[in-house]
Structures are given as structure tokens and as C-alpha cells.
Scaffold this motif. Structure first.
Motif, short mmCIF file in Angstrom:
data_model
loop_
_atom_site.label_atom_id
_atom_site.label_comp_id
_atom_site.label_asym_id
_atom_site.label_seq_id
_atom_site.Cartn_x
_atom_site.Cartn_y
_atom_site.Cartn_z
N UNK A 163 1.28 -1.20 -0.03
CA UNK A 163 -0.05 0.29 -0.34
C UNK A 163 0.85 1.24 0.18
N UNK A 164 0.20 3.06 -0.28
CA UNK A 164 0.58 3.56 -0.51
C UNK A 164 -0.02 4.45 0.63
N UNK A 165 0.65 5.36 1.68
CA UNK A 165 0.17 5.95 2.72
C UNK A 165 0.24 7.75 2.23
N UNK A 166 -1.14 8.35 1.79
CA UNK A 166 -0.73 9.42 1.29
C UNK A 166 -1.53 10.96 2.50
N UNK A 167 -0.15 12.02 2.67
CA UNK A 167 -0.07 12.46 3.60
C UNK A 167 -0.50 14.39 3.03
N UNK A 168 -0.97 14.89 3.16
CA UNK A 168 -1.01 16.25 2.66
C UNK A 168 -2.23 17.14 2.59
N UNK A 169 -1.95 18.53 1.46
CA UNK A 169 -3.10 19.24 2.11
C UNK A 169 -2.88 19.79 0.40
N UNK A 170 -4.22 19.82 -0.17
CA UNK A 170 -4.69 20.88 -1.59
C UNK A 170 -5.67 21.48 -1.36
N UNK A 171 -4.96 22.20 -2.01
CA UNK A 171 -6.03 24.15 -1.93
C UNK A 171 -6.32 24.14 -3.33
N UNK A 172 -7.90 25.15 -3.57
CA UNK A 172 -8.19 25.56 -4.82
C UNK A 172 -9.15 24.34 -5.42
N UNK A 173 -9.14 22.71 -5.25
CA UNK A 173 -9.52 22.56 -6.69
C UNK A 173 -10.69 21.62 -6.40
N UNK A 174 -11.30 22.23 -7.69
CA UNK A 174 -12.37 21.96 -8.91
C UNK A 174 -12.88 20.81 -8.27
N UNK A 175 -14.35 21.22 -8.23
CA UNK A 175 -15.42 19.87 -7.89
C UNK A 175 -14.65 19.48 -6.63
N UNK A 176 -13.89 20.00 -5.65
CA UNK A 176 -13.46 18.31 -4.59
C UNK A 176 -15.20 18.74 -3.52
#
Length: 407
Positions: A163-176
Motif C-alpha cells: 500500500x501507499x500512505x498519502x498525507x498532505x493538503x490541497x487547495x482550490x480543488x475544482x469540484x472537490x
């Protein structure tokens, strides 16, 4: 990526384009104030776009889309730009920067799992790249993906089921706020001689650890929803890694963004055409001292500048799309088109407000909405400043390579 042959004949595309124009002009334009006031596209319009195949017009036919190439895409985009940009935003990422990552770089299994749903509109795909510290340049990405138990040191190219483990923050994501799938970019290692160290993962929106923030309150583009997206130790399988390789990510991002820039340029041309049409109609009928303002030469000069900009932008968009399809230029031309057309749309919208005078500053007048909406086009999918660096830097480097080769 190799160029795909056009799957839709000129005759069939003419019908698609005519139907799209009729839909935009007759069904959406009359409801622009409703979209703006409610900050949402009405459900019946959304369903009509699904029935017309607009959620997948740029997805290959084998996956249920219409299979339009970029030269055809931009003709539709100029129609979408004629009305509230929220319309295009509903299905823009499915056809563009998110969907094209899968089309161009996904494995057969990934395409089989997701593309039919994306093409039909059953799946809304979001492009999760931008971060608080990484916008137009993905090299600044801080979201991390590590292989479970390996600290991110092993490579996924081995085909391991880890598995992969993803951590982080995204901003201004269209249609989120209504996304079903996040095409998520994350760093798997520091950039090195083998690549940028950025991979792309297919993360279902309902995955544990995925949190969608509050809907952004923006200057314009009401009905086009964006939000922050947080990934808190989100676990995905090896089959979520796009292309099965962690070194595909940066190339996928750059290719999708470059293609998207031509589309955004076309969208800007459509918005500018609408602002021009509104200006001409107003100038022909509104009077000052009993004289139609369109009789005044300074007003005519502003309209002339609008018309010239729109015509130049349309020609540039079509040329950039042609160069993309033939693979002659997939870097300089897209940036040139986006830079010129989005800046042009801002100038045309500004002139439209000026021509309308005080009326142009009123909230329910079309040019006021256009003025606010087109401002964003100079920011997303690469700011105007980034486009200038790509164009200028690319031309200089090409000349340096040529000089070195001939020395």
C-alpha cells in the motif's frame, strides 16, 4: 503520448457543435442569474449535459466518450465560455486535466475501472495538484506518499502489492465538494537524476482520511465549486498508482496542464465574444443626450479593440490546438495561447464594463459577471507569469541547443 486520430468526422462534429451552441444559448444563458444567485448549476441543466455526452466529450469512444480531439475540444470550449463558466466547470476536469491523466498515462485496468464512469458523468473526477505552497509549479509539491513500512525508499515499479500512505493538503480543488475521485499528486522522494519524484494516485473521495473543506467563497464563477482537500494518512493500494510507476507523475501533470491551457484559452475567447456581443448590443440601443452611444467614435474605438482581440484570440487558439494534435508543439503554443487569450479576455471585459457605464457595474448585468469570472482565467492552470517563463525560457533554450549543435 501519440496523437490519436480524429474519431469524429467533420460532419458529425458540426452537429455536436450546433447542438452545444443551441443548448448554451437557449437553455443556459437565460438562467445565468439563477446560477449566480443560487451558486449552483440547476440539476436539470446538469442532467442535460450528461445526456448530451458533455461529461466525456474528450474521452475516447472505447470508454464511452465522444472521442473529440483538442482541435474539436476548443470549438466546444468557445461555446461554453459564452455563458456562466460554472457550466464548463461541472465537466471540465472530467474531460481535461483529471480525465486526460488517465487517458494518457493510466494502466488498462485503471482505464477500465474509471473512464466509463467519468465519460457518463457518474463519476466526477478532480485534479488534486495545487497546494498552499505549490501552485503553477508542481516542483514545490509537499504532499507525501510513502510505501507502507518502507519509508518511501522502495520503488513501486516492481509491481509490489504494498500500500501507499498519502498525507498532505490541497487547495482550490475544482469540484472537490462533489467529487468521486481525486487524481492526486504526491511526492514519493526528493527530485533526483531519475525524475521529479512526483507520482499520481487515484484516490476515491470516500477513502478514510480524506476530508473536504468548506466551499470556497470566490470573487466570481458562482456555481463552480472549489475547496481544500486534506489527506490524513490515506491508504491506497498499489493499483492506485497511475501508470504503475512513481516516475509518471510530473510528466502527467505537465502534459495535462499544457493541454488544459489550450482549452482555457478557448474558454476565454468565448467569454470575450459574449462581452463583445453585449457591448455592441448596448451601444446600438443605449442613448446619451438622445444619441445612441454607438455613434460616438470613442465607443466605436473600444468596440474595435474588443473585436480585434477576439479575432486574434480565436485564430491563436485554433492554431495552438492544431499544433497539439499534430504533436508539432505541445509546450510553447499552449502557453502562448493561454497567456494572450486570458489577458485579452480581461481587457475585453473591462472595456465592456466601460461601454456600459454605470450599468456595467450592476450585479445583474451580464458584463459585470463576465468581468469577475474571467479574472480567474489568468491564474489557474498556470499564471500568466508562469506562461511567460515557459515561452521565453523555452525559446532561448531551443536557440542555445541549436547554436551548440552547429558549433
Amino acid at each position: 503520448m501519440a496523437a490519436n486520430p480524429t474519431a469524429v468526422s467533420d460532419e458529425d462534429f458540426a452537429d455536436i457543435l450546433a447542438a452545444t451552441r443551441q443548448f448554451v444559448r437557449n437553455q443556459v444563458v437565460p438562467r445565468e442569474l439563477e446560477i449566480m444567485a443560487a451558486d449552483r448549476v440547476p440539476d436539470d441543466i446538469r442532467e442535460q449535459t450528461k445526456e448530451m455526452g458533455l461529461f466525456g466529450y474528450a474521452i475516447p469512444q472505447e470508454w464511452g466518450g465522444l472521442g473529440l480531439n483538442l482541435a474539436q475540444d476548443v470549438e466546444l470550449a468557445m461555446e461554453f465560455g459564452y455563458t456562466s463558466l460554472a457550466l464548463r466547470s461541472m465537466f471540465g476536469t472530467n474531460n481535461g486535466i483529471a480525465g486526460q491523466v488517465l487517458v494518457g498515462f493510466g494502466t488498462d485496468e485503471q482505464k477500465s475501472r474509471w473512464l466509463e464512469g467519468i465519460a457518463s458523468g457518474a463519476v466526477v473526477a478532480s485534479f488534486a495538484l495545487t497546494e498552499p505552497g505549490a501552485g503553477s509549479n508542481p516542483a514545490g509539491l509537499r504532499t507525501k506518499a510513502v510505501r507502507d513500512g518502507s519509508g518511501g525508499q522502495e520503488r513501486s515499479d516492481s509491481g509490489s502489492d504494498t500500500d501507499w500512505v498519502i498525507t498532505g493538503q490541497k487547495r482550490f480543488i475544482t469540484n472537490a465538494p462533489n467529487a468521486d475521485l481525486f487524481v492526486t499528486f504526491a511526492r514519493t522522494r526528493p527530485a533526483d537524476a531519475d525524475g521529479a519524484g512526483i507520482a499520481v494516485f487515484l484516490v476515491p473521495a470516500d477513502s478514510p482520511g480524506v476530508t473536504i473543506g468548506a466551499k470556497d467563497a470566490k470573487m466570481g464563477q458562482e456555481g463552480a465549486w472549489t475547496a481544500d482537500v486534506s489527506f490524513d494518512e490515506v491508504r491506497v493500494g498499489a493499483d492506485a498508482l497511475v501508470g504503475g510507476s512513481e516516475d509518471v507523475g510530473y510528466r502527467a501533470a505537465m502534459t495535462s496542464l499544457a493541454r488544459g491551457r489550450v482549452h482555457i484559452a478557448a474558454l476565454a475567447v468565448g467569454a470575450a465574444q459574449r462581452a463583445l456581443d453585449e457591448s455592441v448590443a448596448y451601444a446600438a440601443t443605449a442613448t446619451q443626450g438622445g444619441t445612441p452611444i454607438g455613434d460616438f467614435q470613442l465607443v466605436q474605438a473600444m468596440i474595435a479593440d474588443q473585436q480585434t482581440g477576439v479575432m486574434a484570440g480565436r485564430a491563436l487558439v485554433r492554431e495552438a490546438a492544431r499544433l497539439w494534435v499534430t504533436e508539432e508543439d505541445r509546450r510553447i503554443a499552449p502557453s502562448s495561447a493561454k497567456l494572450f487569450c486570458t489577458e485579452m479576455a480581461g481587457k475585453v471585459a473591462d472595456l465592456a464594463v466601460q461601454i456600459h457605464g454605470g450599468s456595467g457595474y450592476m450585479r445583474e448585468v451580464a458584463v459585470e459577471r463576465i468581468y469577475r469570472e474571467v479574472r480567474l482565467l489568468r491564474l489557474y492552470e498556470g499564471t500568466s507569469e508562469i506562461q511567460r517563463l515557459i515561452i521565453g525560457g523555452g525559446l532561448v533554450k531551443a536557440a542555445q541547443r541549436k547554436a551548440k549543435a552547429s558549433a
